[in-house]
Design a protein around this motif. Structure first.
Motif, PDB file in Angstrom:
ATOM      1  N   THR A  60      35.943  40.895  31.595  1.00 13.74           N
ATOM      2  CA  THR A  60      34.928  40.894  32.652  1.00 13.74           C
ATOM      3  C   THR A  60      35.600  40.909  34.026  1.00 13.74           C
ATOM      4  OG1 THR A  60      34.778  38.490  32.938  1.00 13.74           O
ATOM      5  CG2 THR A  60      33.402  39.493  31.186  1.00 13.74           C
ATOM      6  N   PRO A  61      34.896  41.372  35.041  1.00 14.11           N
ATOM      7  CA  PRO A  61      35.450  41.318  36.397  1.00 14.11           C
ATOM      8  C   PRO A  61      35.824  39.901  36.829  1.00 14.11           C
ATOM      9  CG  PRO A  61      33.597  42.825  36.335  1.00 14.11           C
ATOM     10  CD  PRO A  61      33.635  42.133  34.997  1.00 14.11           C
ATOM     11  N   ASP A  62      35.032  38.899  36.455  1.00 17.51           N
ATOM     12  CA  ASP A  62      35.356  37.517  36.824  1.00 17.51           C
ATOM     13  C   ASP A  62      36.631  37.034  36.136  1.00 17.51           C
ATOM     14  OD1 ASP A  62      33.219  37.277  38.563  1.00 17.51           O
ATOM     15  OD2 ASP A  62      31.910  36.304  37.094  1.00 17.51           O
ATOM     16  N   GLU A  63      36.804  37.382  34.857  1.00 17.29           N
ATOM     17  CA  GLU A  63      38.047  37.041  34.159  1.00 17.29           C
ATOM     18  C   GLU A  63      39.237  37.714  34.840  1.00 17.29           C
ATOM     19  OE1 GLU A  63      37.106  36.588  29.438  1.00 17.29           O
ATOM     20  OE2 GLU A  63      36.816  38.575  30.308  1.00 17.29           O
ATOM     21  N   ALA A  64      39.064  38.980  35.196  1.00 18.38           N
ATOM     22  CA  ALA A  64      40.147  39.743  35.820  1.00 18.38           C
ATOM     23  C   ALA A  64      40.511  39.164  37.188  1.00 18.38           C
ATOM     24  CB  ALA A  64      39.750  41.208  35.947  1.00 18.38           C
ATOM     25  N   LYS A  65      39.520  38.688  37.925  1.00 12.01           N
ATOM     26  CA  LYS A  65      39.792  38.069  39.225  1.00 12.01           C
ATOM     27  C   LYS A  65      40.665  36.826  39.049  1.00 12.01           C
ATOM     28  CE  LYS A  65      37.546  36.296  43.389  1.00 12.01           C
ATOM     29  NZ  LYS A  65      36.278  36.039  44.063  1.00 12.01           N
ATOM     30  N   VAL A 111      38.263  42.457  42.066  1.00 12.18           N
ATOM     31  CA  VAL A 111      39.234  41.866  41.141  1.00 12.18           C
ATOM     32  C   VAL A 111      40.466  41.387  41.911  1.00 12.18           C
ATOM     33  CG1 VAL A 111      40.838  42.377  39.252  1.00 12.18           C
ATOM     34  CG2 VAL A 111      38.452  43.150  39.120  1.00 12.18           C
ATOM     35  N   ILE A 112      41.005  42.242  42.762  1.00 15.88           N
ATOM     36  CA  ILE A 112      42.240  41.908  43.477  1.00 15.88           C
ATOM     37  C   ILE A 112      41.991  40.850  44.542  1.00 15.88           C
ATOM     38  CG2 ILE A 112      44.197  42.848  44.787  1.00 15.88           C
ATOM     39  CD1 ILE A 112      44.048  43.563  41.747  1.00 15.88           C
ATOM     40  N   ASN A 113      40.722  40.602  44.879  1.00 17.06           N
ATOM     41  CA  ASN A 113      40.413  39.470  45.760  1.00 17.06           C
ATOM     42  C   ASN A 113      40.950  38.163  45.188  1.00 17.06           C
ATOM     43  OD1 ASN A 113      39.147  40.879  47.796  1.00 17.06           O
ATOM     44  ND2 ASN A 113      37.067  40.393  47.103  1.00 17.06           N
ATOM     45  N   GLY A 114      41.083  38.063  43.869  1.00 15.04           N
ATOM     46  CA  GLY A 114      41.642  36.855  43.277  1.00 15.04           C
ATOM     47  C   GLY A 114      43.032  36.562  43.818  1.00 15.04           C
TER      48      GLY A 114
END
Length: 156
Positions: A60-65, A111-114
């Motif tokens: 998921t996008p949240d996992e990837a972040k 994602v890369i915001n993480g």
């Protein structure tokens, strides 16, 4: 004795990991003048990828972040391995993030915001940087995310 940057990591509930050993013929980071360039850092924890697959499919996008945050922590460890002290960071100059993406996934910047948000939380204004977020077909070991960082050091 830990410096201010490492104290900030602790305050955020984070631990600076050991440097991830290279998977091929390269160094985790190199210094040239006052700049440190990291190799692409995968979201490795204790020598393993916790998650594999494409963002927008198996991941998921949240996992990837969250995985991008792990990549940024690994990048800071790589910087420390050549700079000796994270307090020598004058500023993060550039972050490049790669996202292994399902064919219809277009949320690479989020994602890369993480990684970007972690660097800002740890380094404050010194963590503000230029950035690219790129969607790719596949990454090493089927990692969902990879991040590289360029930092400028204070002289000395």
């Amino acid at each position: 004795m830990a410096g201010a940057v490492e104290a900030q990591l602790v305050e955020l509930g984070l631990t600076l990991p050991a440097v991830v050993p290279p998977l091929a013929s390269y160094q985790p980071a190199v210094q040239s003048g006052v700049y440190v360039y990291t190799s692409g850092q995968l979201p490795m924890v204790d020598g393993k990828l916790a998650v594999t697959g494409k963002v927008g499919a198996e991941v998921t996008p949240d996992e990837a972040k969250e995985l991008a945050k792990t990549c940024a922590l690994n990048a800071l460890a790589a910087v420390k391995s050549v700079a000796g002290d994270l307090d020598r960071i004058k500023r993060v100059v550039k972050v490049v993030g790669f996202v292994a993406s399902a064919s219809d996934f277009t949320g690479q910047p989020a994602v890369i915001n993480g990684a970007s948000e972690l660097l800002g939380a740890v380094l404050g204004d010194k963590g503000v940087h230029a950035r690219s977020a790129v969607g790719v077909a596949v990454l090493p070991l089927d990692a969902p995310v990879e991040v590289e960082v360029q930092v400028e050091l204070v002289d000395g």
